[in-house]
Design a protein around this motif. Structure first.
Motif, mmCIF file in Angstrom:
data_model
loop_
_atom_site.group_PDB
_atom_site.id
_atom_site.type_symbol
_atom_site.label_atom_id
_atom_site.label_comp_id
_atom_site.label_asym_id
_atom_site.label_seq_id
_atom_site.Cartn_x
_atom_site.Cartn_y
_atom_site.Cartn_z
ATOM 1 N N MET A 1 0.840 -1.195 0.000
ATOM 2 C CA MET A 1 0.000 0.000 0.000
ATOM 3 C C MET A 1 0.877 1.248 0.000
ATOM 4 N N SER A 2 0.339 2.296 -0.574
ATOM 5 C CA SER A 2 1.087 3.547 -0.609
ATOM 6 C C SER A 2 1.074 4.200 0.774
ATOM 7 N N LEU A 3 2.157 4.874 1.096
ATOM 8 C CA LEU A 3 2.200 5.600 2.367
ATOM 9 C C LEU A 3 1.351 6.865 2.259
ATOM 10 N N ILE A 4 1.492 7.527 1.131
ATOM 11 C CA ILE A 4 0.670 8.727 0.902
ATOM 12 C C ILE A 4 -0.109 8.532 -0.391
ATOM 13 N N GLU A 5 -1.364 8.871 -0.344
ATOM 14 C CA GLU A 5 -2.175 8.815 -1.541
ATOM 15 C C GLU A 5 -2.953 10.124 -1.638
ATOM 16 N N ILE A 6 -2.817 10.760 -2.769
ATOM 17 C CA ILE A 6 -3.483 12.049 -2.970
ATOM 18 C C ILE A 6 -4.495 11.882 -4.082
ATOM 19 N N LYS A 7 -5.716 12.308 -3.819
ATOM 20 C CA LYS A 7 -6.772 12.092 -4.815
ATOM 21 C C LYS A 7 -7.494 13.381 -5.115
ATOM 22 N N ASN A 8 -7.415 13.749 -6.392
ATOM 23 C CA ASN A 8 -8.197 14.880 -6.899
ATOM 24 C C ASN A 8 -8.052 16.139 -6.045
ATOM 25 N N LYS B 1 5.226 5.713 -2.245
ATOM 26 C CA LYS B 1 5.465 4.485 -1.491
ATOM 27 C C LYS B 1 6.386 4.773 -0.312
ATOM 28 N N LYS B 2 6.360 3.864 0.651
ATOM 29 C CA LYS B 2 7.254 3.968 1.798
ATOM 30 C C LYS B 2 8.702 3.996 1.328
ATOM 31 N N GLY B 3 9.480 4.917 1.836
ATOM 32 C CA GLY B 3 10.910 4.969 1.528
ATOM 33 C C GLY B 3 11.251 5.639 0.212
ATOM 34 N N GLU B 4 10.224 6.079 -0.499
ATOM 35 C CA GLU B 4 10.480 6.672 -1.804
ATOM 36 C C GLU B 4 10.915 8.140 -1.673
ATOM 37 N N LEU B 5 11.727 8.582 -2.637
ATOM 38 C CA LEU B 5 12.106 9.997 -2.685
ATOM 39 C C LEU B 5 11.531 10.603 -3.968
ATOM 40 N N THR C 1 13.730 7.059 5.088
ATOM 41 C CA THR C 1 12.663 8.039 5.268
ATOM 42 C C THR C 1 12.022 8.346 3.916
ATOM 43 N N THR C 2 10.726 8.464 3.916
ATOM 44 C CA THR C 2 10.008 8.863 2.697
ATOM 45 C C THR C 2 10.176 10.379 2.556
ATOM 46 N N ILE C 3 10.603 10.806 1.374
ATOM 47 C CA ILE C 3 10.933 12.234 1.215
ATOM 48 C C ILE C 3 10.197 12.825 0.021
ATOM 49 N N VAL C 4 9.636 13.996 0.225
ATOM 50 C CA VAL C 4 9.125 14.784 -0.901
ATOM 51 C C VAL C 4 9.903 16.095 -0.876
ATOM 52 N N MET C 5 10.509 16.413 -2.006
ATOM 53 C CA MET C 5 11.413 17.555 -2.037
ATOM 54 C C MET C 5 11.083 18.440 -3.243
ATOM 55 N N ALA C 6 10.846 19.725 -2.983
ATOM 56 C CA ALA C 6 10.660 20.657 -4.100
ATOM 57 C C ALA C 6 12.024 21.213 -4.469
#
Ligand SMILES: Nc1ncnc2c1ncn2[C@@H]1O[C@H](COP(=O)(O)OP(=O)(O)OP(=O)(O)O)[C@@H](O)[C@H]1O
Ligand SMILES: [Mg+2]
Length: 359
Positions: free
Chosen positions: A1-8, A27-31, A188-193
């Motif tokens: 399962m995805s760690l974060i799911e964004i819908k619409n 997903k978990k651990g994804e950058l 760590t799951t990372i989202v980076m701008a």
């Protein structure tokens, strides 16, 4: 399962649509790196994921839990998140205390805190500055402290907004290394701008391209940089040659594209009559003094318009009916004696052409 799911997901600021129908999974651990022009909505998306703001509409799920509305759940999830702002905020305290504060708030034991902070000071390469006031640090050092403070509480998700903006190349390299360690060792799951596309390419598992509030493409770096989905992405990632034309013939997956009388061969499934753009990366164009017997299906003779040197590379603009930009090594530019006005042959393979449909 995805760690974060964004819908619409949609977001407006005073009536203005800033994010439009964002669908995304992490997903978990994804950058994931978010790239896109200024004002595209990168910070806004991070703020929504970071639960600093509530979206106008749409849903965000963490581990399958809808966090969009409920206040209590949001607070709980907020503890699993860490957000490092573009301008690092450091408190008027020692470097050590800056990093330790999150652990103290959580009531951890002194000995444990000391051990964790020492370890992380080593990771960020600032072991010798633990006692210094953080306000005396350089921009790059302060950014490393801000990241250390964020990760010491072992968040599941780390959000970084332009972590290397306005920094010198050495500080950039150090912070990239740190992000890479956090991603690989701490998982760590990372989202980076980031504004720096090459940084996205270096660090990210996947790249999301935001343009005018829409997520126009999400993919690995090869997909985004070599196979942009549309012209907006192609322009943003610097494809260099985007040639408009119409498919004139198609046979066994090889198409000929007519662009104002010049014909380009490419690999594509689009049918005859389709309005398309042919994208060719400047580094995929080979220059020679005369037509060679190569496997390149596309070969054009033309006149050099401009040669611009950049380090060990030369950017060569050629007019061969089509305007082409090629990127060659300075050495080969010297060998070919490339100068404006000289004649040269530009070749590229059909497989080096990425065809996108025009709207
Ligand atoms: N608090 C706010 N109130 C009103 N408009 C805002 C607010 N925050 C952002 N915006 C607008 O929303 C749009 C997206 O802004 P955002 O900061 O998310 O872009 P960005 O992609 O992070 O840009 P940059 O690359 O410059 O950091 C912009 O047009 C911006 O002016
Ligand atoms: Mg921003």
């Amino acid at each position: 399962m995805s760690l974060i799911e964004i819908k619409n997901l949609c977001h407006r600021y005073s009536g203005q649509e800033v994010l439009k129908n964002i669908d995304m999974e992490l997903k978990k651990g994804e950058l994931l790196a978010l790239i896109g022009p200024t004002g595209a909505g990168k910070t806004t998306l991070l703020r929504l994921i970071g639960l600093l703001e509530t979206p106008t509409s749409g849903r965000i799920y963490f581990d399958g839990i809808d966090v969009t509305a409920s206040g209590r759940v949001r607070l709980e999830i907020r503890r699993r998140l860490a957000f490092v702002l573009q301008k690092p905020v450091v408190f008027n305290l020692s470097v050590y205390d800056n990093i330790a504060c999150g652990l103290r708030w959580r009531g951890q034991r002194r000995g444990d805190i000391k051990e964790k902070v020492s370890r992380i000071l080593e990771v960020i390469g600032l072991s010798a500055t633990g006692n210094r006031n953080a306000r005396t640090l350089s921009g790059g050092e302060a950014q490393r402290v801000a990241i250390a403070r964020a990760i010491i509480v072992e968040p599941q998700i780390l959000l970084l907004d332009e972590p290397t903006a306005n920094l010198d190349p050495i500080s950039v390299a150090k912070i990239e290394e740190l992000i890479s360690i956090i991603s690989r060792q701490y998982k760590t799951t990372i989202v980076m701008a980031t504004h720096d596309m090459s940084q996205g390419q270096r660090l990210a598992d996947r790249i999301g391209v935001l343009v005018d509030g829409s997520m126009v493409q999400v993919g690995d770096s090869r997909q985004v940089f070599s196979f942009p989905r549309n012209r907006q992405v192609a322009e943003f990632v610097g494809i260099g040659n985007i040639i408009d034309g119409v498919i004139a013939a198609s046979k066994a997956g090889v198409v000929t594209i007519n662009s104002g009388g010049t014909v380009i061969e490419a690999i594509s499934d689009y049918g005859v009559g389709e309005a398309v753009s042919a994208c060719i990366r400047p580094e995929d164009i080979i220059l020679s003094l005369s037509k060679t017997k190569s496997s390149a299906r596309n070969s054009f003779t033309g006149q050099v318009k401009e040669v611009v040197l950049a380090g060990s590379l030369a950017r060569v603009e050629i007019d061969c009916g089509l305007r082409l930009v090629a990127l060659v090594t300075k050495k080969s530019a010297d060998e070919l004696k490339l100068k404006s006005g000289h004649r040269v042959c530009a070749s590229f393979k059909a497989s080096g052409v990425h065809v996108i449909k025009r709207n």
